[in-house]
Enzyme design. Sequence first.
Site: not given
Length: 220
Positions: A30-31
């Site tokens: 995920n960012r």
Amino acid sequence: VQGGPLAGRHAVVTSGPTHEPIDPVRYIANRSSGAQGRAIAEALRDLGARVTFVTGPASVAPPDGVKVVQVETAREMRDAVDSALPADIAVMAAAVADWRVTNAADHKMKKDGSGQPPALEMTENPDILAWVSRLGLKRPELVVGFAAETDDVVENATAKRRRKGCDWIVANDVSPDSGVMGGQHNAVTVIRDSGAQMWPRMPKGDVARRLAQEISEALQ
Ligand code: C5P
């Protein structure tokens, strides 16, 4: 800091992304910069709490004056949180990957010339927030989750709070034009039993200090 309103309290904070391997050189993630999670750990520390900071591979360095546990995957993060218990406070700010690759390879995958990409099979990861929220005797007194939403922020976060079983949800709008992802500021809505409260847009450090302050008041 000697004393402080959270002296004698133990807080577990998760932060950063998790990396889920595809093969030894590739991963799904995920960012997440880890900036908000780090700021929360610092703010709890500054109020006198003992902090265990469980972080995935974040781009910001972990804070000083806390116990740092570095992990890579969601399962490692869950195990690290489990080992850190008991705690009075749990703040789950990590952006945990919802899925991991079931058939991760133990050697680097190579193009075989057929033009056929490999098929990745996925398995759901443990939900650390839902799990910690439903622990019996070992459940921290206050469990705080985050919700990164792109629309219907309050409705979605309210449903998430119920589903996960946590006490508070800190919801933020991460739609691309909000500038929250990787930025210095955050605009959050805090959802509790008493309802939703929208905080003004402020630096992530200020969000963290206000949250830590409210956590300490809730535990008095
Ligand atoms: O379901 P969603 O990922 O939007 O929920 C976000 C909240 O749940 C965050 O507090 C995050 O740290 C936590 N979470 C978790 N374990 C997961 C997925 C999310 O602790 N596997």
